[in-house]
Write an enzyme that holds these catalytic residues in place. Sequence first.
Site, PDB file in Angstrom:
ATOM      1  N   CYS A 269       1.141  -1.139  -0.284  1.00  0.00           N
ATOM      2  CA  CYS A 269       0.182   0.135  -0.071  1.00  0.00           C
ATOM      3  C   CYS A 269       1.334   1.316  -0.070  1.00  0.00           C
ATOM      4  CB  CYS A 269      -0.837   0.141   0.971  1.00  0.00           C
ATOM      5  SG  CYS A 269       0.046   0.166   2.688  1.00  0.00           S
ATOM      6  N   HIS A 317      -2.479   1.274   6.716  1.00  0.00           N
ATOM      7  CA  HIS A 317      -3.057   1.238   5.255  1.00  0.00           C
ATOM      8  C   HIS A 317      -2.509   2.379   4.559  1.00  0.00           C
ATOM      9  CE1 HIS A 317      -4.308  -0.725   2.069  1.00  0.00           C
ATOM     10  NE2 HIS A 317      -5.093   0.506   1.760  1.00  0.00           N
ATOM     11  N   HIS A 329      -5.721   2.015  -3.977  1.00  0.00           N
ATOM     12  CA  HIS A 329      -5.343   1.221  -3.122  1.00  0.00           C
ATOM     13  C   HIS A 329      -4.267  -0.059  -3.704  1.00  0.00           C
ATOM     14  CE1 HIS A 329      -8.142  -1.287  -0.499  1.00  0.00           C
ATOM     15  NE2 HIS A 329      -9.175  -0.770  -1.792  1.00  0.00           N
TER      16      HIS A 329
END
Length: 354
Positions: A269, A317, A329
């Site tokens: 990520c 994240h 993402h």
Amino acid sequence: MGTHRRPRQRVTGGGRARTAATITLAGAATATGLGGTGHADPQPTAAQVRAKVDKLYQQAEVATEKYNGAKEKAAAAEQRMEKLRDQAARKEDRLNSAREALGSVAAAQYRSGGLDPAVQLMLSADPDRYLDGAAFVERAGSRQTAAVGRVRKELRDIERLRGAARVELASLTSRRAELKRHRETVTGKLETARRLLSRLTAEERARLGQGTGDRASRSSADDRQPLSAPSAPSAQAPNSRAAAAVAYAYRKLGSPYVWGATGPNAFDCSGLTQAAYRAAGVSLPRTTYAQIDAGRRVARSELLPGDLVFFYSGISHVGIYVGKGQMIHAPNPSAPVRVAPVDQMPFAGAARVV
């Protein structure tokens, strides 16, 4: 008086037999469920497996970001150590030059009729011994004094650089051990998730959005932003660098998630957001918890395309906002880089880096 009869003695062996039979029957009841405690744990439903896998992926991502941070620090320590070693090597070259200058002085003294004992000591295999001797400096001429000063300085600098290099080596060793711990945590979590998913049928995995990671496995959010339209962001970016970062993220839709990867063909990520802004000429830190402090914090209601959006309490994240409540993402190993709603995960904050 009545006759008293002796009580009949019980047969011990029969008692043991009855006890054994009772235990056997109790065991049988337990084994068949009659006792209510012998049922095997029910198999988890597909939804329960999904919940466990999601938790494992989140834990793995926390460990991944720690791994990324440790890797970055290890690389920095290694660079500093190499720089110190290079500096020490250059100092040693200058030390040799200074000792050669003293050798020239000694040779001149020898030709003139004698070698100063102090100079002999200077040229010995253990030069440290003469450096603390003030008598030598007093006896030496101005040329020798200057040469001795250069040698003294180079020796002290070399020792300082070597000490600093030893500190960096210890730091590097510690970082490498930390890397190993985080790597083992990540791989363990991912392997457990893989085993759980393998218990589901292909149909169950597809229904839960937990496919094998191929590019065809997308959520309904991806259907709203198809992979075939990488140059059509949902809203206008506020400036050219944010637009370039968003465009890069669109071009990478469908790329696989690989933990620790920063592109160009696979990402985790924070690796995706770092690569997107690198393509726009902006340097971002490697980890989520560093990236959130790389720009100005913005409220969720103020989000613009190009803003970084962060999730979970541990800031584990990150995605890149593309407008209309959507982000791009790199989710986890079971799904490629994709478009998804920002409200898909617990929102933790946002940052505008340009």
